[in-house]
Design an enzyme around this catalytic site. Structure first.
Site: not given
Ligand code: EPZ
Length: 431
Positions: A29-30, A99, A123, A128-131, A316, A338, A408
């Site tokens: 999926k990822n 997302r 969620c 999960r911000p996108i900053d 995960d 995380i 999902r």
């Molecule tokens: C990816 O999510 C995966 N999703 C997630 O899998 C997985 O849990 C995660 O990476 C960590 O391994 C996909 O690949 C589609 P991150 P992502 O950005 O990209 C913070 C599943 O169950 N953060 O590495 O959203 C964030 O809030 C899903 O398959 C910021 O603060 O993960 C989190 O606490 C769930 N600002 C941490 O970093 C940002 O701009 C890790 O998030 C981005 C992230």
């Protein structure tokens, strides 16, 4: 008064049967989500093989269709024709569904030099911000504006070196794509190194882009503004296997004290999980693309588990491991580093007889001898999978509601578990 009837799909599970047999792991999926988004970068016909038929992929396909792409499922692949993509704004209702639509930011910038998305809300598992995505785009030279929940972005990447404040998976993937939208060369440092990012690099290189270093904390991207927008010939790509799906099934086998062979899974990408299983007393035999696991009646606690970015223990797989540790000898501490709120499955496990205490980021699980079947509710994807595993480990019947969360991210989970001897049915029921 006629009440409106809603139909839902629930899993009915009869626990206590050791799972046995063989399972071929599906595509990830990822990987599928960023790679489907990346089909927009250059107009072309793409055949993506081993693409899982799951809710999140269907949502991504709807987004591609809304942008003007044509998509078609074939027996072994999904065909995406992105030659007529003409929109650059992702509809809000589709953004809200998933997302990973944030990935369209990067790919639309490559394609049309502008992109518009809506902030993907938080969620159940965290804010999960996108900053990091947004500040990375700004550092690459793009103009980024926000209005309420809308995020606009336009311009070209002027190249240079940027360093991520945290190795975010999504931000690494999005910024690799966005860095293609320019003439300059870009170095992205402190990148996430997940195998799915290497897979995205593999796809981008297979369609003519120059990206190097994925899988290390430094990725080099060559600006591709000069590259012809449309691809001449159809492109085939085979997705990486889904290591999280593999571990989920493995936890079900270990939880029921069974034995199974998993095909199409490289032990190297689940190494931390295999080490955890071995600490618990699980026997593991593996070779290049296969893992076999079996275990005796009693397992011991793996001790302390801390979720970390790859190659650490994957967040995960945390809920699935928690289910497993409810029925082992000893005390287990699972520290979720995380996401802020990824213990949504805890109350349902306690309801089934588990002994779990949450203390800040730590879940302390005291192993018990048995779990009893109950009606439980999935509240997110991996939490839902954990409840299915607990149902297979429990005595009596468990009914798992909220299965749309599970669907999902897992294609036909009930069929897969049934093929290993699990007593599980998906039933359509009135609510
Ligand atoms: C990816 O999510 C995966 N999703 C997630 O899998 C997985 O849990 C995660 O990476 C960590 O391994 C996909 O690949 C589609 P991150 P992502 O950005 O990209 C913070 C599943 O169950 N953060 O590495 O959203 C964030 O809030 C899903 O398959 C910021 O603060 O993960 C989190 O606490 C769930 N600002 C941490 O970093 C940002 O701009 C890790 O998030 C981005 C992230």
């Amino acid at each position: 008064m006629d009440w409106e009837v809603f139909w839902v799909e629930n899993y009915h599970i009869e626990g206590g049967v050791p799972l046995r047999g063989e399972y071929r792991v599906k595509g990830a999926k990822n990987s599928a989500l960023p790679i489907l988004a990346a089909t927009v970068c250059r107009g072309g016909v793409y055949e993506i093989y081993d693409c899982p038929r799951i809710g999140d992929v269907f949502a991504m396909v709807e987004i591609l269709n809304s942008l003007g792409a044509k998509t078609k499922w074939e027996e072994e692949c999904i065909v995406v024709d992105s030659r007529n993509v003409s929109e650059f704004a992702v509809p809000e209702h589709l953004m809200a569904e998933m997302r990973s639509s944030v990935f369209l930011m990067g790919s639309l910038l490559v394609r049309s030099g502008e992109a518009q998305i809506h902030k993907p809300g938080g969620c159940k598992i965290g804010k999960r911000p996108i900053d990091i995505h947004i500040s990375g785009l700004e550092q690459l030279g793009f103009e980024v504006g926000t209005e309420e929940e809308k995020v606009f972005c336009k311009g070209v990447c002027h190249g240079g070196k940027i360093t991520l404040p945290y190795p975010s998976v999504g931000a690494t993937e999005n910024l690799i794509m966005a860095a293609l939208a320019g003439d300059g060369d870009t170095i992205i440092q402190n990148c996430a190194i997940e195998p799915e990012i290497v897979d995205l690099q593999g796809f981008l290189r297979s369609v003519g882009f120059q990206v190097f270093g994925a899988g290390t904390d430094t990725v080099f991207v060559k600006g591709a503004r000069g590259l012809k927008r449309n691809l001449g010939t159809p492109k085939m790509y085979f997705l990486l296997e889904d290591r999280i799906e593999a571990v989920t099934y493995m936890c079900a086998v270990v939880g029921t004290r069974g034995r199974a062979v998993f095909r199409n899974i490289r032990p190297s990408i689940i190494n931390e999980v295999i080490k955890t299983f071995e600490r618990m007393g699980v026997e593991v035999r593996s070779c290049e693309n296969m893992v076999e696991i079996w275990c005796g009646k009693t397992l011991k606690s793996p001790g302390i588990i801390v979720t970390q970015p790859y190659p650490g223990f994957p967040t995960d797989c945390q809920p699935q491991l928690m289910s497993l540790c409810t029925k082992v000898k000893g005390l287990t501490t699972i520290r979720e580093e995380i996401f802020e709120s990824r213990f949504t499955h805890k109350n349902d496990l306690i309801n089934m007889g588990a002994d779990i205490e949450i203390c800040g980021k730590n879940a302390i699980i005291k192993g018990t001898d048995f779990l009893r079947g109950k009606e439980v509710e999935a509240r997110d994807l991996r939490g839902g999978a954990a409840l299915v595993i607990a149902g297979l480990m429990a005595e009596g019947e468990t009914v798992v509601k909220g299965t749309f969360h599970v669907q999902r991210g897992y294609e036909d989970l009930e069929k897969g578990l049934k093929s290993l001897g699990g007593l599980i049915e998906k039933k359509r029921e009135k609510t």
